[in-house]
Design a protein around this motif. Structure first.
Motif, PDB file in Angstrom:
ATOM      1  N   MET A 310       0.818  -1.200   0.000  1.00 46.27           N
ATOM      2  CA  MET A 310       0.000   0.000   0.000  1.00 46.27           C
ATOM      3  C   MET A 310       0.858   1.259   0.000  1.00 46.27           C
ATOM      4  SD  MET A 310      -3.201  -0.949   2.446  1.00 46.27           S
ATOM      5  CE  MET A 310      -4.132   0.455   1.822  1.00 46.27           C
ATOM      6  N   LEU A 311       0.497   2.179  -0.888  1.00 47.92           N
ATOM      7  CA  LEU A 311       1.135   3.496  -0.963  1.00 47.92           C
ATOM      8  C   LEU A 311       0.102   4.565  -0.623  1.00 47.92           C
ATOM      9  CD1 LEU A 311       3.159   3.160  -4.288  1.00 47.92           C
ATOM     10  CD2 LEU A 311       4.162   3.645  -2.061  1.00 47.92           C
ATOM     11  N   ASP A 312       0.559   5.585   0.061  1.00 50.40           N
ATOM     12  CA  ASP A 312      -0.301   6.739   0.344  1.00 50.40           C
ATOM     13  C   ASP A 312      -0.061   7.763  -0.756  1.00 50.40           C
ATOM     14  OD1 ASP A 312      -1.583   8.994   1.209  1.00 50.40           O
ATOM     15  OD2 ASP A 312      -0.725   8.990   3.229  1.00 50.40           O
ATOM     16  N   ILE A 313      -1.039   7.879  -1.668  1.00 49.80           N
ATOM     17  CA  ILE A 313      -0.863   8.738  -2.838  1.00 49.80           C
ATOM     18  C   ILE A 313      -0.918  10.219  -2.473  1.00 49.80           C
ATOM     19  CG2 ILE A 313      -3.263   9.020  -3.606  1.00 49.80           C
ATOM     20  CD1 ILE A 313      -2.292   8.131  -6.393  1.00 49.80           C
ATOM     21  N   SER A 314      -1.370  10.498  -1.243  1.00 48.20           N
ATOM     22  CA  SER A 314      -1.514  11.903  -0.828  1.00 48.20           C
ATOM     23  C   SER A 314      -0.235  12.454  -0.174  1.00 48.20           C
ATOM     24  CB  SER A 314      -2.682  12.054   0.150  1.00 48.20           C
ATOM     25  OG  SER A 314      -2.376  11.446   1.389  1.00 48.20           O
ATOM     26  N   THR A 315       0.791  11.599  -0.066  1.00 45.75           N
ATOM     27  CA  THR A 315       2.069  12.058   0.504  1.00 45.75           C
ATOM     28  C   THR A 315       3.206  11.709  -0.448  1.00 45.75           C
ATOM     29  OG1 THR A 315       2.473   9.979   1.684  1.00 45.75           O
ATOM     30  CG2 THR A 315       1.234  11.665   2.863  1.00 45.75           C
ATOM     31  N   LYS A 316       4.326  12.361  -0.252  1.00 42.73           N
ATOM     32  CA  LYS A 316       5.481  12.077  -1.098  1.00 42.73           C
ATOM     33  C   LYS A 316       6.042  10.692  -0.786  1.00 42.73           C
ATOM     34  CE  LYS A 316       6.893  16.905  -1.702  1.00 42.73           C
ATOM     35  NZ  LYS A 316       7.968  17.893  -1.497  1.00 42.73           N
ATOM     36  N   LEU A 317       6.602  10.077  -1.840  1.00 40.29           N
ATOM     37  CA  LEU A 317       7.230   8.775  -1.632  1.00 40.29           C
ATOM     38  C   LEU A 317       8.418   8.925  -0.690  1.00 40.29           C
ATOM     39  CD1 LEU A 317       7.319   7.138  -5.191  1.00 40.29           C
ATOM     40  CD2 LEU A 317       5.750   6.667  -3.328  1.00 40.29           C
ATOM     41  N   THR A 318       8.566   7.952   0.196  1.00 38.59           N
ATOM     42  CA  THR A 318       9.670   7.996   1.155  1.00 38.59           C
ATOM     43  C   THR A 318      10.701   6.928   0.824  1.00 38.59           C
ATOM     44  OG1 THR A 318       8.587   6.419   2.622  1.00 38.59           O
ATOM     45  CG2 THR A 318       8.083   8.757   2.968  1.00 38.59           C
ATOM     46  N   LYS A 319      11.791   6.967   1.564  1.00 37.17           N
ATOM     47  CA  LYS A 319      12.842   5.965   1.399  1.00 37.17           C
ATOM     48  C   LYS A 319      12.273   4.566   1.693  1.00 37.17           C
ATOM     49  CE  LYS A 319      15.918   5.478   4.617  1.00 37.17           C
ATOM     50  NZ  LYS A 319      17.025   5.729   5.577  1.00 37.17           N
ATOM     51  N   ILE A 335      -0.217  -3.636  -6.038  1.00 40.19           N
ATOM     52  CA  ILE A 335       0.117  -2.325  -5.478  1.00 40.19           C
ATOM     53  C   ILE A 335      -1.164  -1.499  -5.395  1.00 40.19           C
ATOM     54  CG2 ILE A 335       1.421  -0.191  -5.811  1.00 40.19           C
ATOM     55  CD1 ILE A 335       3.542  -1.910  -7.199  1.00 40.19           C
ATOM     56  N   LEU A 336      -1.503  -1.106  -4.168  1.00 44.42           N
ATOM     57  CA  LEU A 336      -2.707  -0.321  -3.946  1.00 44.42           C
ATOM     58  C   LEU A 336      -2.316   1.105  -3.602  1.00 44.42           C
ATOM     59  CD1 LEU A 336      -4.885  -2.749  -1.766  1.00 44.42           C
ATOM     60  CD2 LEU A 336      -4.493  -2.752  -4.225  1.00 44.42           C
ATOM     61  N   MET A 337      -2.800   2.037  -4.397  1.00 41.95           N
ATOM     62  CA  MET A 337      -2.544   3.455  -4.150  1.00 41.95           C
ATOM     63  C   MET A 337      -3.747   4.034  -3.427  1.00 41.95           C
ATOM     64  SD  MET A 337      -0.545   4.649  -7.552  1.00 41.95           S
ATOM     65  CE  MET A 337       1.048   3.919  -7.945  1.00 41.95           C
ATOM     66  N   LEU A 342      -7.856  12.336  -1.647  1.00 36.48           N
ATOM     67  CA  LEU A 342      -7.048  13.510  -1.312  1.00 36.48           C
ATOM     68  C   LEU A 342      -6.196  13.908  -2.509  1.00 36.48           C
ATOM     69  CD1 LEU A 342      -5.835  12.397   2.247  1.00 36.48           C
ATOM     70  CD2 LEU A 342      -7.718  13.964   1.702  1.00 36.48           C
ATOM     71  N   PRO A 343      -5.725  15.150  -2.559  1.00 39.33           N
ATOM     72  CA  PRO A 343      -4.855  15.577  -3.658  1.00 39.33           C
ATOM     73  C   PRO A 343      -3.590  14.719  -3.727  1.00 39.33           C
ATOM     74  CG  PRO A 343      -5.588  17.465  -2.368  1.00 39.33           C
ATOM     75  CD  PRO A 343      -6.000  16.258  -1.606  1.00 39.33           C
ATOM     76  N   LYS A 362      -5.998   1.920  -7.843  1.00 40.62           N
ATOM     77  CA  LYS A 362      -6.220   3.131  -7.045  1.00 40.62           C
ATOM     78  C   LYS A 362      -7.462   2.932  -6.187  1.00 40.62           C
ATOM     79  CE  LYS A 362      -3.894   6.425 -10.089  1.00 40.62           C
ATOM     80  NZ  LYS A 362      -3.999   7.689 -10.846  1.00 40.62           N
ATOM     81  N   ILE A 363      -7.321   3.177  -4.888  1.00 39.65           N
ATOM     82  CA  ILE A 363      -8.433   2.951  -3.965  1.00 39.65           C
ATOM     83  C   ILE A 363      -8.595   4.136  -3.006  1.00 39.65           C
ATOM     84  CG2 ILE A 363      -8.102   0.447  -4.022  1.00 39.65           C
ATOM     85  CD1 ILE A 363      -6.911   0.664  -1.197  1.00 39.65           C
ATOM     86  N   SER A 364      -9.758   4.213  -2.438  1.00 42.13           N
ATOM     87  CA  SER A 364     -10.005   5.148  -1.343  1.00 42.13           C
ATOM     88  C   SER A 364     -10.824   4.400  -0.303  1.00 42.13           C
ATOM     89  CB  SER A 364     -10.784   6.383  -1.820  1.00 42.13           C
ATOM     90  OG  SER A 364     -11.209   7.140  -0.691  1.00 42.13           O
ATOM     91  N   LEU A 365     -10.171   4.038   0.798  1.00 42.30           N
ATOM     92  CA  LEU A 365     -10.868   3.283   1.829  1.00 42.30           C
ATOM     93  C   LEU A 365     -11.902   4.137   2.551  1.00 42.30           C
ATOM     94  CD1 LEU A 365      -7.835   1.246   3.176  1.00 42.30           C
ATOM     95  CD2 LEU A 365      -9.716   0.399   1.778  1.00 42.30           C
ATOM     96  N   ILE A 366     -11.657   5.445   2.617  1.00 40.54           N
ATOM     97  CA  ILE A 366     -12.636   6.356   3.235  1.00 40.54           C
ATOM     98  C   ILE A 366     -13.929   6.355   2.421  1.00 40.54           C
ATOM     99  CG2 ILE A 366     -13.149   8.797   3.660  1.00 40.54           C
ATOM    100  CD1 ILE A 366     -11.370   7.709   5.786  1.00 40.54           C
ATOM    101  N   GLU A 367     -13.791   6.398   1.096  1.00 41.23           N
ATOM    102  CA  GLU A 367     -14.968   6.430   0.215  1.00 41.23           C
ATOM    103  C   GLU A 367     -15.408   5.032  -0.229  1.00 41.23           C
ATOM    104  OE1 GLU A 367     -13.784   8.994  -2.974  1.00 41.23           O
ATOM    105  OE2 GLU A 367     -14.166  10.837  -1.823  1.00 41.23           O
ATOM    106  N   GLU A 368     -14.681   4.004   0.250  1.00 40.96           N
ATOM    107  CA  GLU A 368     -14.977   2.608  -0.091  1.00 40.96           C
ATOM    108  C   GLU A 368     -14.937   2.376  -1.604  1.00 40.96           C
ATOM    109  OE1 GLU A 368     -18.631   1.513   1.788  1.00 40.96           O
ATOM    110  OE2 GLU A 368     -17.792   1.603   3.805  1.00 40.96           O
ATOM    111  N   LYS A 369     -13.922   2.930  -2.239  1.00 40.24           N
ATOM    112  CA  LYS A 369     -13.749   2.768  -3.688  1.00 40.24           C
ATOM    113  C   LYS A 369     -12.548   1.859  -3.974  1.00 40.24           C
ATOM    114  CE  LYS A 369     -15.679   7.234  -5.132  1.00 40.24           C
ATOM    115  NZ  LYS A 369     -15.384   8.549  -5.753  1.00 40.24           N
TER     116      LYS A 369
END
Length: 462
Positions: A310-319, A335-337, A342-343, A362-369
């Motif tokens: 899982m990646l958080d698409i609303s934040t910058k990629l980290t190390k 891979i789930l984004m 969020l932007p 691409k998913i949004s667990l808040i919106e259940e998408k």
């Protein structure tokens, strides 16, 4: 039918409190033993009644002349039973004490305590079922989904055994041709014989390959797909687990590092059993407890059949994100984004090389998408190529797969020998090896120690 002179007994129901408990007896003394301890409401013995009839009465300890329990007893005469021997089943009140007392009484009257799987072993030894069908009994009991149950039921009814038998018959036909040709070895081997053997060998190869293609899917349906959810802290791993389970199993907060240990759950996705593990976020940490959780996460990561990253698409990629991407490069992974509501701030250019061969959703667990797509992707990974969700003839057992692999190798060597027009004695060895390897699946050519090992994994009473 193999003659077995002792009578065995065991509790056939699960331990604990229940409405009914069953003590099963199988062997030539089953009725004799029951007559000593059973008395019907009318004061008769079980042998006074017709077979295949449920008889009401009491289990009585004759040495103490005391009632043990009120029971229903069923007697069936072999060979029309599960073991092909005389079988008595005593249906008593459930619970630890009634079944224990009755079992002890049956043992005292001359039966022997059954070993794990011994009733099914006797069914195999007496020819009622073959070894593949016997193994399907345990698959049926331990099935985790309807699909796994259906596949096991087909195997119990002989679907795999019939397929293997048809292929072994082709090999027997080949051996018959080879024997005739060797008997007339002073004459040259004609092209017709070679063409026939080559055609048959390629046919057998194809039969085996078709079965082997189902083995990975079959193993998953039998044992479950070991799935690990990974990602940095607070990316939504626990929320995904809760969403797939349709319940709040994992704690979800905005505090990074909330999940400090692994959380393991079993769920059914479109008939596929998943053993899904929500891991502690993989990151550098000084917290000693979280550190242990991170190490456990890496351990499960290495053993998993499927990685959900899982990646958080609303934040910058980290190390940490890039490190995990490198780790999954050669793994089966989705891979789930997450957080598409969020932007987007994640720069995916850095990750493109590492994720080019992976399924990205691409998913949004808040919106259940996106959850429907996740389930579809898991189904596609399991039912790949020619294997379809509706298929029921699948190789589910590692032992069967190993036998098929050895059979295929021997047949390929036989095909090569035929193509090179080598002496038929060489071909005969390869064909016999193939025939024997396939026979191990049904138990026709399997060693006794392997048979014993298989039934030791069964539950007592089955």
């Amino acid at each position: 039918m193999i003659y077995i002179d002792d009578t065995i007994t065991a509790i056939a129901t699960a331990p604990g409190e229940a409405g009914i408990g069953i003590v099963r007896i199988s062997g030539e003394k089953a009725l004799i033993i029951t007559d000593e301890i059973f008395e019907s409401k009318q004061g008769k013995k079980l042998s006074d009644y017709p077979v295949r009839r449920m008889t009401y009465g009491y289990i009585i300890d004759p040495d103490r002349n005391e009632k043990i329990d009120e029971v229903l007893v069923y007697y069936t005469k072999g060979p029309y039973t599960y073991t092909k021997e005389d079988v008595v089943e005593i249906n008593c009140h459930g619970g630890v004490i009634p079944v224990k007392k009755i079992l002890e009484l049956v043992l005292r009257k001359g039966a022997r305590a059954a070993e794990p799987g011994e009733f099914t072993k006797r069914a195999f030894l007496n020819g009622r079922i073959d070894l593949a069908q016997a193994e399907a009994v345990m698959d049926l009991i331990s099935a985790k989904t309807d699909k796994g149950f259906d596949v096991a039921l087909d195997q119990l009814e002989g679907a795999l055994s019939k397929k293997v038998s048809v292929t072994r018959q082709k090999l027997m036909d080949m051996l018959a041709h080879i024997e005739v040709s060797i008997d007339f070895s002073e004459e040259d081997i004609d092209e017709v014989t070679l063409d026939y053997l080559l055609h048959k060998s390629k046919e057998v190869e194809k039969d085996i390959e078709v079965l082997l293609k189902t083995a990975d899917t079959g193993k998953i349906l039998r044992e479950g797909l070991s799935t690990v959810i990974v990602g940095k802290p607070n990316v939504g791993k626990s929320s995904l687990l809760n969403a797939l389970l349709r319940e709040s199993r994992a704690i979800v907060t905005e505090v990074p590092g909330t999940t400090r240990d692994v959380i393991e759950e079993h769920l059914n996705i479109r008939g596929i059993p998943l053993k899904i593990i929500d891991t502690a976020g993989i990151r550098e940490t000084e917290d000693i407890v979280e550190k242990i959780g991170v190490e456990k996460s890496k351990e499960f990561f290495n053993k998993a059949d499927l990685i959900i990253f899982m990646l958080d698409i609303s934040t910058k990629l980290t190390k940490e994100d890039l490190q995990i991407l490198e780790l999954i490069e050669n793994k089966k992974a989705l891979i789930l984004m997450n957080k598409t509501d969020l932007p987007q701030k994640a720069d995916l250019d850095k990750a493109k090389e590492l994720i080019k061969n992976k399924k990205i959703i691409k998913i949004s667990l808040i919106e259940e998408k996106g959850l429907e797509e996740v389930e579809e992707a898991i189904e596609e990974l399991v039912y790949k190529g020619e294997i379809k969700a509706k298929d029921r003839l699948l190789v589910t057992n590692v032992r069967h797969k190993n036998s098929l692999e050895r059979a295929l190798q021997s047949m390929k060597e036989g095909t090569e020998a035929i193509e090179k027009k080598m002496p038929l004695d060489f071909v005969e060895v390869d064909v016999k090896n193939t025939w024997e390897a396939l026979g191990e699946i049904t138990g026709d050519t399997v060693a006794e120690d392997i048979i014993d090992h298989i039934f030791k994994n069964f539950c007592i009473g089955k």
